[in-house]
Design a protein around this motif. Structure first.
Motif, short mmCIF file in Angstrom:
data_model
loop_
_atom_site.label_atom_id
_atom_site.label_comp_id
_atom_site.label_asym_id
_atom_site.label_seq_id
_atom_site.Cartn_x
_atom_site.Cartn_y
_atom_site.Cartn_z
N UNK A 183 53.72 52.14 -14.67
CA UNK A 183 52.76 53.37 -14.99
C UNK A 183 52.97 53.75 -16.37
N UNK A 184 54.17 53.57 -16.98
CA UNK A 184 54.35 54.33 -18.51
C UNK A 184 54.66 53.20 -19.42
N UNK A 185 55.05 52.03 -18.87
CA UNK A 185 55.21 50.85 -19.85
C UNK A 185 56.69 51.06 -20.35
N UNK A 186 57.68 51.88 -20.25
CA UNK A 186 58.78 51.86 -20.60
C UNK A 186 59.76 50.76 -20.29
N UNK A 187 60.55 49.98 -21.22
CA UNK A 187 61.35 48.97 -20.79
C UNK A 187 62.49 49.44 -20.67
N UNK A 188 63.04 49.04 -19.23
CA UNK A 188 64.18 49.48 -18.61
C UNK A 188 65.02 48.35 -18.35
N UNK A 189 66.35 48.30 -18.46
CA UNK A 189 67.34 47.54 -18.20
C UNK A 189 68.13 47.78 -17.13
N UNK A 190 68.36 46.62 -16.42
CA UNK A 190 69.25 46.54 -15.02
C UNK A 190 68.78 47.44 -14.08
N UNK A 191 69.38 47.85 -12.92
CA UNK A 191 69.04 48.56 -11.71
C UNK A 191 68.44 49.91 -11.79
N UNK A 192 68.41 50.47 -13.13
CA UNK A 192 67.98 51.87 -13.37
C UNK A 192 66.31 51.74 -13.01
N UNK A 193 66.02 50.53 -13.26
CA UNK A 193 64.41 50.46 -13.52
C UNK A 193 64.01 50.94 -11.81
N UNK A 194 64.55 50.51 -11.01
CA UNK A 194 64.10 51.10 -9.46
C UNK A 194 64.20 52.73 -9.49
N UNK A 195 65.14 53.12 -9.78
CA UNK A 195 65.28 54.68 -9.91
C UNK A 195 64.14 55.21 -10.71
N UNK A 196 63.79 54.73 -11.73
CA UNK A 196 62.58 55.24 -12.75
C UNK A 196 61.23 55.12 -12.22
N UNK A 197 61.05 53.84 -11.25
CA UNK A 197 59.96 53.55 -10.60
C UNK A 197 59.46 54.70 -9.78
N UNK A 198 60.52 55.21 -9.00
CA UNK A 198 60.37 56.09 -7.99
C UNK A 198 60.08 57.36 -8.56
N UNK A 199 60.60 57.72 -9.68
CA UNK A 199 60.25 59.36 -10.20
C UNK A 199 59.58 59.23 -11.25
N UNK A 200 58.74 58.12 -11.67
CA UNK A 200 57.92 57.97 -12.95
C UNK A 200 56.54 58.77 -12.53
N UNK A 201 56.11 59.57 -13.43
CA UNK A 201 54.95 60.59 -13.42
C UNK A 201 53.80 59.85 -14.23
N UNK A 202 54.18 58.53 -14.50
CA UNK A 202 52.79 58.02 -15.45
C UNK A 202 53.26 58.01 -16.87
N UNK A 203 51.67 57.51 -17.48
CA UNK A 203 52.19 57.39 -19.02
C UNK A 203 51.94 58.75 -19.71
N UNK A 204 52.89 58.89 -20.58
CA UNK A 204 52.95 60.03 -21.39
C UNK A 204 52.30 59.73 -22.60
N UNK A 205 51.06 60.50 -23.01
CA UNK A 205 50.51 59.96 -24.26
C UNK A 205 51.02 60.86 -25.24
#
Length: 166
Positions: free
Chosen positions: A134-156
């Motif tokens: 959604x937002x293209x943010x680079x995330x390392x490790x298992x925190x990626x899965x937590x981020x994907x659940x709460x991501x609200x999309x691209x911040x322009x």
């Protein structure tokens, strides 16, 4: 009562020709306790060596470290340093602790001994970097899965490095 905390009350009583009860009472009044404080506690050792308390308990369980009561004896710790010195992570301890371990405890640090790298399996996930769809943010490790659940999309935020404010 200069021997309080180093020798048992019974032994001090024999030396001073007093009863064990009298020595215990005097120690309680002067230093607050008559218990022997020789050696190291497991929590002190884990803090000083930069390892978890579970690691020290494992060393006790496999009998690399011997207990007398609830404390690890000096002799047992010296033997541990000579036989298993490669298990102590030198990067996590202070310079003074390194000097004390090598000079006083006889630590033999053998870098050629292969110690299993327990962190390799535990932190293997942290070597992989994923990008959020959604937002293209680079995330390392298992925190990626937590981020994907709460991501609200691209911040322009607008083009990077431009002088435009609006």
């Amino acid at each position: 009562m200069q021997f309080g905390g180093e020798y048992p009350a019974r032994m001090i009583g024999e030396k001073l020709h007093r009863s064990e009860r009298a020595v215990r009472l005097r120690l309680l009044l002067q230093i607050g306790s008559s218990s022997v404080r020789d050696g190291f506690t497991q929590s002190d050792l884990s803090r000083d060596l930069g390892v978890s308390p579970a690691t020290v308990r494992r060393w006790v369980k496999v009998e690399s470290l011997k207990l007398r009561g609830r404390r690890i004896t000096d002799k047992s710790f010296q033997e541990f340093c000579r036989a298993h010195g490669s298990e102590i992570d030198f990067d996590k301890i202070s310079r003074e602790m390194k000097v004390w371990l090598m000079d006083e405890m006889g630590l033999i640090r053998n870098p050629s001994v292969d110690v299993p790298d327990k962190w390799h399996a535990i932190r293997k996930h942290a070597r992989r970097t994923r990008s959020c769809p959604r937002c293209g943010r680079q995330i390392r490790g298992n925190a990626y899965f937590r981020h994907v659940k709460t991501c609200r999309g691209k911040v322009d935020l607008g083009p990077v490095g431009s002088d435009q404010y609006f």
